[in-house]
Design a protein around this motif. Structure first.
Motif, PDB file in Angstrom:
ATOM      1  N   LEU A  13       0.912  -1.185   0.186  1.00 13.72           N
ATOM      2  CA  LEU A  13      -0.088  -0.157   0.127  1.00 13.72           C
ATOM      3  C   LEU A  13       0.580   1.419  -0.040  1.00 13.72           C
ATOM      4  N   LEU A  14       2.147   1.218   0.964  1.00 14.98           N
ATOM      5  CA  LEU A  14       2.808   2.826   0.546  1.00 14.98           C
ATOM      6  C   LEU A  14       3.318   2.548   0.137  1.00 14.98           C
ATOM      7  N   ALA A  18       3.219   5.540  -3.411  1.00 17.29           N
ATOM      8  CA  ALA A  18       3.769   6.518  -3.503  1.00 17.29           C
ATOM      9  C   ALA A  18       4.339   6.953  -4.851  1.00 17.29           C
ATOM     10  N   MET A  19       4.007   5.831  -5.615  1.00 18.56           N
ATOM     11  CA  MET A  19       4.100   5.834  -7.059  1.00 18.56           C
ATOM     12  C   MET A  19       3.151   6.664  -7.537  1.00 18.56           C
ATOM     13  N   SER A  25       2.507  13.538  -9.833  1.00 24.53           N
ATOM     14  CA  SER A  25       3.638  15.217  -9.895  1.00 24.53           C
ATOM     15  C   SER A  25       4.094  15.486 -10.957  1.00 24.53           C
ATOM     16  N   TYR A  26       4.720  14.171 -11.759  1.00 25.14           N
ATOM     17  CA  TYR A  26       5.526  13.764 -13.236  1.00 25.14           C
ATOM     18  C   TYR A  26       4.326  14.475 -13.988  1.00 25.14           C
TER      19      TYR A  26
END
Length: 55
Positions: A13-14, A18-19, A25-26
């Motif tokens: 899940l983390l 994060a991905m 943002s990318y």
């Protein structure tokens, strides 16, 4: 649920969160870069068109 399954689920899940944050943002970075590039190109076209109509 065993401790191993809980930790695996938490870590996956983390990593997924994060991905996702990195991807969003990318994409925003690419969008702003493209917008700046198009705006600069349009500005050059407007300047050259204005110059040609003045001559």
């Amino acid at each position: 649920m065993t401790l191993r399954k809980k930790i695996s689920l938490l870590l996956s899940l983390l990593v997924g969160v994060a991905m996702s944050v990195t991807g969003v943002s990318y994409l925003r970075f690419l969008e702003s870069s493209l917008e700046r590039s198009v705006t600069a190109g349009l500005k050059q076209v407007c300047i050259s068109t204005s110059y040609q109509s003045d001559v």
